[in-house]
Design an enzyme around this catalytic site. Sequence first.
Site, mmCIF file in Angstrom:
data_model
loop_
_atom_site.group_PDB
_atom_site.id
_atom_site.type_symbol
_atom_site.label_atom_id
_atom_site.label_comp_id
_atom_site.label_asym_id
_atom_site.label_seq_id
_atom_site.Cartn_x
_atom_site.Cartn_y
_atom_site.Cartn_z
ATOM 1 N N LYS A 11 0.842 -1.206 0.000
ATOM 2 C CA LYS A 11 0.000 0.000 0.000
ATOM 3 C C LYS A 11 0.872 1.249 0.000
ATOM 4 C CE LYS A 11 0.442 2.052 4.252
ATOM 5 N NZ LYS A 11 1.833 1.702 4.447
ATOM 6 N N SER A 143 8.174 -11.942 -1.911
ATOM 7 C CA SER A 143 7.560 -10.613 -1.965
ATOM 8 C C SER A 143 8.265 -9.699 -2.951
ATOM 9 C CB SER A 143 7.587 -9.971 -0.572
ATOM 10 O OG SER A 143 6.877 -8.743 -0.587
ATOM 11 N N GLY A 148 10.155 -2.751 5.544
ATOM 12 C CA GLY A 148 10.391 -1.614 6.413
ATOM 13 C C GLY A 148 10.531 -0.285 5.716
ATOM 14 N N GLY A 150 7.707 1.452 4.389
ATOM 15 C CA GLY A 150 6.437 2.185 4.364
ATOM 16 C C GLY A 150 5.456 1.721 3.319
ATOM 17 N N LEU A 151 5.701 0.562 2.702
ATOM 18 C CA LEU A 151 4.793 0.059 1.671
ATOM 19 C C LEU A 151 3.902 -1.081 2.174
ATOM 20 C CD1 LEU A 151 7.080 0.090 -1.509
ATOM 21 C CD2 LEU A 151 5.545 1.879 -0.651
ATOM 22 N N GLY A 152 3.808 -1.227 3.487
ATOM 23 C CA GLY A 152 2.879 -2.215 4.044
ATOM 24 C C GLY A 152 3.341 -3.647 3.895
ATOM 25 N N GLU A 203 -0.664 -8.494 12.672
ATOM 26 C CA GLU A 203 -0.080 -7.142 12.710
ATOM 27 C C GLU A 203 0.128 -6.665 14.152
ATOM 28 O OE1 GLU A 203 0.120 -4.111 9.699
ATOM 29 O OE2 GLU A 203 1.452 -5.785 10.042
ATOM 30 N N ASP A 214 -3.303 -0.636 7.208
ATOM 31 C CA ASP A 214 -2.474 -1.372 6.244
ATOM 32 C C ASP A 214 -3.095 -2.713 5.880
ATOM 33 O OD1 ASP A 214 -0.773 0.763 6.530
ATOM 34 O OD2 ASP A 214 1.016 -0.438 6.937
#
Length: 404
Positions: A11, A143, A148, A150-152, A203, A214
């Site tokens: 995200k 992935s 880490g 900030g892209l979820g 989470e 997120d």
Amino acid sequence: MEACAARAPGKIILAGEHAVVHGSAAVAAAIDLYTRCSLRLLPLAADADAEAGAAAVELDLRDPGLAFSWPCARLHEALLTEAAAGAQDPRSCSPDRLAAITRLLEEQEIPEAKIWLSAGLSAFLFLYTSILGCRPGKVTMSSDLPMGSGLGSSAAFCVSMSGALLVAAGAVAGAVGDGKGTEWELVGKDDLELVNRWAFQGEKIIHGKPSGIDNSVSTFGSMIKFKKGELTSLKSSNPIKMLITDTRVGRNTKALVAGVSERTSRHPDAMASVFHAVNSISEELSSIVELAANDEIAITSKEKKLAELMEMNQGLLQCMGVSHSSIETVLRTTLKFNLVSKLTGAGGGGCVLTLIPTLLSNLVLEKVIAELESHGFRCFKVEVGGQGLQVCQGDCSCFNGNVV
């Protein structure tokens, strides 16, 4: 279901980060970079006495090249003194259960350099044993998302894993497909709600007190506006494309959030005005993304307004003190090409968004990327506001192009 896979998107925050903590609206959207989870359940041993020691839960993390294995008997001994939640009943990880998981991880002797993995492994063990008990199986994760930044990435990890585990448990079903595992399938709304509730529990293990934003974006996809705990779905009528630049500069999210709060306590009136302005930007951006633009002139006008709002939001983030020299380098570089950028997420490094206008030539875009990468940054071209969780049932050849 003996074999299945799931994928969940990362995200971005289009507007409103940091200010949302102080009551302003913010806008988040899914992007077409995914975390994938493949699960194969292994047969239970026919001769329990002979093969009890062989049955295990295995986790293969492709990106860091690490693999872990826990004997089912050890998991049962350590974790199932407390009753498993059951697939239909998401609940928080109790302190006793988390302590038991921590002891299991200590037995793995995780290298000091990889100690950041512990929170993710804790979430994995909690979700796996809560949904499937101690049934032997192999989970493979990969992935597209940098960790880490900030892209979820942690939410996509928890959502994709929860999706695969719940499909295997028979609690979630994809759309009707051919059963051959050749394509990703959408998931029904009620099933998505269940996945989202489980992912949120994961989470919480990783982050302590996550907002839930997120995992919601990763589960449901598209775009959302959120304000004071209220989530509103947004529908973009035109494709929005962004260049994401990962500065590769790590940052401490908690420290950055605390820094904004401290600045607010020192300058309450000025910062209240900043947050009010950010709220206006988020509200206007929400309206603009839903406007239909039916021709080239209308699309260009819409993109210009989005760019101006991003530019204003970035200026206000600088007022909050969360920019960074690496972010400023991205801003200067893209501005040379008349492109507008803003940080996304906590700031202090991490990732920067650059709006890609529809009429921008590929040649210019490649020049922008080349110059950014000359600074040691990494770039991703993404489409904003796409699908959320998708699943694949059977031997999933669509998992990273391979049967796993």
